[in-house]
Write an enzyme that holds these catalytic residues in place. Structure first.
Site, PDB file in Angstrom:
ATOM      1  N   HIS A  30       0.799  -1.154  -0.034  1.00  0.00           N
ATOM      2  CA  HIS A  30       0.010   0.026  -0.183  1.00  0.00           C
ATOM      3  C   HIS A  30       1.150   1.209  -0.005  1.00  0.00           C
ATOM      4  CE1 HIS A  30      -3.499   2.168   0.233  1.00  0.00           C
ATOM      5  NE2 HIS A  30      -3.388   2.760   1.427  1.00  0.00           N
ATOM      6  N   HIS A  42      -3.465   8.976   1.018  1.00  0.00           N
ATOM      7  CA  HIS A  42      -3.191   7.788   0.166  1.00  0.00           C
ATOM      8  C   HIS A  42      -4.735   7.628  -0.062  1.00  0.00           C
ATOM      9  CE1 HIS A  42      -4.690   5.219   4.044  1.00  0.00           C
ATOM     10  NE2 HIS A  42      -4.430   6.388   4.553  1.00  0.00           N
ATOM     11  N   CYS A 152      -3.457   2.811  -5.345  1.00  0.00           N
ATOM     12  CA  CYS A 152      -2.654   3.650  -4.432  1.00  0.00           C
ATOM     13  C   CYS A 152      -1.183   4.047  -4.921  1.00  0.00           C
ATOM     14  CB  CYS A 152      -2.495   3.001  -3.207  1.00  0.00           C
ATOM     15  SG  CYS A 152      -1.931   1.280  -3.197  1.00  0.00           S
TER      16      CYS A 152
END
Length: 264
Positions: A30, A42, A152
């Site tokens: 991530h 994010h 992401c």
């Protein structure tokens, strides 16, 4: 930047850093942008979702930081559901290890990295511009989340470079996605080698070469179909439908990259 790891300490973080943390047995990482004061912006699956229509959608769940029964007092609750959120660093890491994504790396070092989604050949903008861009998208969104098309890592790379792969109104440039596609691509393209050699080592070397070349050709710093798009223009295009999420495509670029990298 280390050859085997981009792991860093929290003390070495600077506002504007592109950070990431591995999830689910190192299957997926991530990514986000550190903006200072122990905060990370994010992109997650919250809000409108596109999906891949495959079992890989299960992996998308790892994009969301681990939830606690007690709300974190340091994190901002998302209000409009567009997917870009602000979290404290601990919630972003969700118990994982902190890594820094590297920019403007040398081609040899880029190819030496086995996993995609850890570095790029592209050059980053200045840190203050990166932070400003991330904060703007926190307020205005980054479109629909999709593991291949708009994830992401795509968000963080855009914040760092303002570069988008724009071809017939599409977008998507993630190194992780290139790795996922590059593996099967390497297997497919190396299969004809069985007609030339039965040497397992030769076939393996060919597959590795195709995989590395596919990553190299797909990197945002190498592609020619990229443009610099301001955050304001990006959100306008998304809102009006002029920019949409792209389907992953297999092209002849990896083959051409192999030819360029092969000594004559």
């Amino acid at each position: 930047m280390g050859l085997l790891s981009n792991r860093i300490s929290k003390e070495s973080l600077k506002p504007g850093d592109h950070v990431y943390s591995w999830r689910t047995a190192y299957i997926y990482a991530h990514h986000g942008i550190y903006i200072g004061d122990d905060k990370v912006v994010h992109f997650t699956r919250h809000g409108q979702e596109v999906g891949t229509g495959t079992v890989l959608d299960i992996l998308l769940l790892s994009s969301v930081p681990a939830h606690s029964t007690v709300p974190c007092p340091n994190c901002t609750m998302q209000q409009d559901g567009h997917g870009v959120i602000l979290s404290c660093l601990n919630c972003f890491l969700a118990g994982g290890i902190l890594y820094r994504f590297e920019y403007a790396v040398r081609p040899a070092l880029f190819l030496a990295k086995v996993r995609g989604g850890t570095c790029t050949l592209a050059v980053s903008d200045s840190n203050d511009i990166v932070v400003k861009r991330a904060k703007y998208l926190l307020e205005n969104g980054f479109g629909c989340y999709n593991v291949f098309k708009n994830n992401c890592e795509d968000f963080a790379i855009y914040c760092k470079t303002a570069l988008l792969i724009v071809d017939q109104g599409t977008m998507g440039q993630s190194g992780q996605a290139a790795s996922i596609i590059g593996g099967p691509l390497a297997a497919v393209l190396s299969t004809p080698m069985r007609l030339v050699t039965t040497n397992i080592y030769g076939m393996a070397a060919t597959a590795v070469g195709v995989y590395c070349a596919s990553r190299y050709a797909a990197d945002i710093g190498m592609r020619r179909d990229v443009v610099k798009v301001s955050a304001e223009d990006l959100t306008r295009r998304l809102a009006t439908g002029l920019l949409q999420v792209s389907e992953p495509q297999i092209s002849v670029a990896p083959i051409q990259a192999i030819q360029q990298l092969t000594p004559q």
